[in-house]
Motif scaffolding. Structure first.
Motif, PDB file in Angstrom:
ATOM      1  N   PHE A   1      -4.800   3.929  14.984  1.00  0.00           N
ATOM      2  CA  PHE A   1      -3.149   3.597  14.298  1.00  0.00           C
ATOM      3  C   PHE A   1      -2.462   3.116  14.915  1.00  0.00           C
ATOM      4  N   GLU A   2      -2.750   2.371  16.154  1.00  0.00           N
ATOM      5  CA  GLU A   2      -2.419   1.085  16.252  1.00  0.00           C
ATOM      6  C   GLU A   2      -2.351  -0.355  15.814  1.00  0.00           C
ATOM      7  N   SER A   3      -3.384  -0.202  15.125  1.00  0.00           N
ATOM      8  CA  SER A   3      -4.365  -1.021  14.494  1.00  0.00           C
ATOM      9  C   SER A   3      -3.649  -1.176  13.176  1.00  0.00           C
ATOM     10  N   LEU A   4      -3.738  -0.049  12.465  1.00  0.00           N
ATOM     11  CA  LEU A   4      -2.712  -0.185  11.235  1.00  0.00           C
ATOM     12  C   LEU A   4      -1.435  -0.300  11.341  1.00  0.00           C
TER      13      LEU A   4
ATOM     14  N   ARG B   1       0.911  -1.592  -0.089  1.00  0.00           N
ATOM     15  CA  ARG B   1       0.160  -0.088   0.095  1.00  0.00           C
ATOM     16  C   ARG B   1       0.901   0.870  -0.497  1.00  0.00           C
ATOM     17  N   GLY B   2       0.110   2.830  -0.281  1.00  0.00           N
ATOM     18  CA  GLY B   2       0.843   3.445  -0.381  1.00  0.00           C
ATOM     19  C   GLY B   2       1.269   4.437   0.913  1.00  0.00           C
ATOM     20  N   SER B   3       1.839   5.156   0.769  1.00  0.00           N
ATOM     21  CA  SER B   3       2.775   5.487   1.838  1.00  0.00           C
ATOM     22  C   SER B   3       1.663   6.497   2.139  1.00  0.00           C
ATOM     23  N   ARG B   4       1.020   6.828   1.510  1.00  0.00           N
ATOM     24  CA  ARG B   4       0.328   8.477   2.084  1.00  0.00           C
ATOM     25  C   ARG B   4      -0.950   7.897   2.736  1.00  0.00           C
TER      26      ARG B   4
ATOM     27  N   LEU C   1       1.960   8.234  19.927  1.00  0.00           N
ATOM     28  CA  LEU C   1       3.196   7.217  19.329  1.00  0.00           C
ATOM     29  C   LEU C   1       4.310   7.592  19.209  1.00  0.00           C
ATOM     30  N   PRO C   2       5.829   7.122  19.831  1.00  0.00           N
ATOM     31  CA  PRO C   2       7.105   8.017  19.624  1.00  0.00           C
ATOM     32  C   PRO C   2       6.752   7.426  17.720  1.00  0.00           C
ATOM     33  N   VAL C   3       6.674   6.333  17.134  1.00  0.00           N
ATOM     34  CA  VAL C   3       6.597   5.786  15.807  1.00  0.00           C
ATOM     35  C   VAL C   3       6.536   6.905  14.957  1.00  0.00           C
TER      36      VAL C   3
ATOM     37  N   ASN D   1       0.048  -3.519  10.998  1.00  0.00           N
ATOM     38  CA  ASN D   1      -0.398  -4.337   9.744  1.00  0.00           C
ATOM     39  C   ASN D   1       0.592  -3.554   8.235  1.00  0.00           C
ATOM     40  N   TYR D   2       1.022  -2.406   9.202  1.00  0.00           N
ATOM     41  CA  TYR D   2       1.277  -1.656   7.660  1.00  0.00           C
ATOM     42  C   TYR D   2       2.520  -1.383   8.107  1.00  0.00           C
ATOM     43  N   ASP D   3       3.568  -0.604   7.470  1.00  0.00           N
ATOM     44  CA  ASP D   3       4.466   0.130   7.897  1.00  0.00           C
ATOM     45  C   ASP D   3       4.708   1.885   8.412  1.00  0.00           C
ATOM     46  N   VAL D   4       5.442   2.221   8.107  1.00  0.00           N
ATOM     47  CA  VAL D   4       4.494   3.737   8.767  1.00  0.00           C
ATOM     48  C   VAL D   4       4.735   4.863   7.866  1.00  0.00           C
ATOM     49  N   PRO D   5       3.803   5.144   7.838  1.00  0.00           N
ATOM     50  CA  PRO D   5       3.354   6.464   6.453  1.00  0.00           C
ATOM     51  C   PRO D   5       3.797   6.894   6.302  1.00  0.00           C
ATOM     52  N   ASP D   6       4.178   8.245   5.318  1.00  0.00           N
ATOM     53  CA  ASP D   6       5.057   9.497   4.952  1.00  0.00           C
ATOM     54  C   ASP D   6       4.445  10.445   5.794  1.00  0.00           C
TER      55      ASP D   6
END
Length: 236
Positions: free
Chosen positions: A119-122, A71-74, A147-149, A125-130
């Motif tokens: 956000f934690e659920s996302l 999936r996209g990073s946005r 959320l520090p990440v 399953n997915y990489d940190v978005p830009d």
């Protein structure tokens, strides 16, 4: 797909998968699907369809999610009010920049804790978005700070009607259609299971719209049906 029968089921898998596909692909009620199957000489009650959804929807949701492309990073996030059993709930939704649904989550609140939970659920399953696009709800910013990440993520807040957020606003429309066809959702857990699978099926058919040339549309539809069959054959 093999014509096998799942354990302790009298109908073959081909019928089960077709009934579930009809129910989650189009704004149909369980009784509508029952009538469509009856027209083809298949006697399945709406209660049987309900039981198939309870048993197989969570399995199919996970199988389809694992099969989806990167999936996209946005990310675009939004929440809408949904009434279930006479009580107000909030349906949180996230999509990427292609319009594909990342996740949906029903919650009783619309506060920082609820935003953080989503956000934690996302992130599970997915990489940190830009970049994260949201409306002006302050809970999003508070959750991102908690959320520090996500501290390095660009957070853009716009009013709901702004053009750059229309993508997420439009993504709620299929849910509203299904809600009307079912005369409202009755149970929060069942609604969550239905909406989660409905989102994955919608992702499958994202590129089968009439705005693409007919040849491409038919090819995309064939790919979507094949992906659905394979997911059912694996999960059920």
């Amino acid at each position: 797909m093999t014509d096998r029968k799942p354990y302790r089921h009298r109908f073959p898998l081909t019928i089960i998968q077709h009934a579930l596909w009809l129910y989650h692909r189009f704004p149909l009620s369980e009784r509508d699907v029952q009538e469509l199957l009856h027209q083809r000489g298949i006697q399945v009650s709406h209660e049987t369809l309900r039981q198939w959804n309870i048993k197989f929807a969570p399995l199919l949701t996970e199988e389809l999610r694992h099969r989806e492309s990167r999936r996209g990073s946005r990310w675009f996030l939004d929440e809408v009010c949904v009434e279930i059993g006479g009580k107000k709930f909030w349906l949180w939704r996230a999509i990427d920049d292609t319009g594909a649904t990342l996740d949906v989550l029903l919650q009783a609140q619309r506060d920082t804790h609820a935003a953080k939970t989503f956000f934690e659920s996302l992130l599970a399953n997915y990489d940190v978005p830009d970049t994260v696009h949201t409306d002006k709800l302050w809970s999003y910013g508070a959750a991102i700070r908690a959320l520090p990440v996500l501290h390095a993520v660009e957070h853009l807040q716009v009013i709901s009607s702004a053009r750059c957020n229309n993508l997420i606003e439009q993504s709620h429309r299929p849910t509203r259609k299904q809600e009307r066809s079912q005369l409202g959702f009755k149970n929060p857990r069942r609604a969550q299971e239905f909406l989660a699978l409905h989102a994955r099926v919608s992702n499958l058919h994202q590129h089968t719209r009439t705005t693409v040339p007919a040849r491409n549309r038919r090819l995309n539809q064939t790919k979507a049906h094949l992906a659905w069959h394979r997911a059912v054959d694996t999960a059920v």
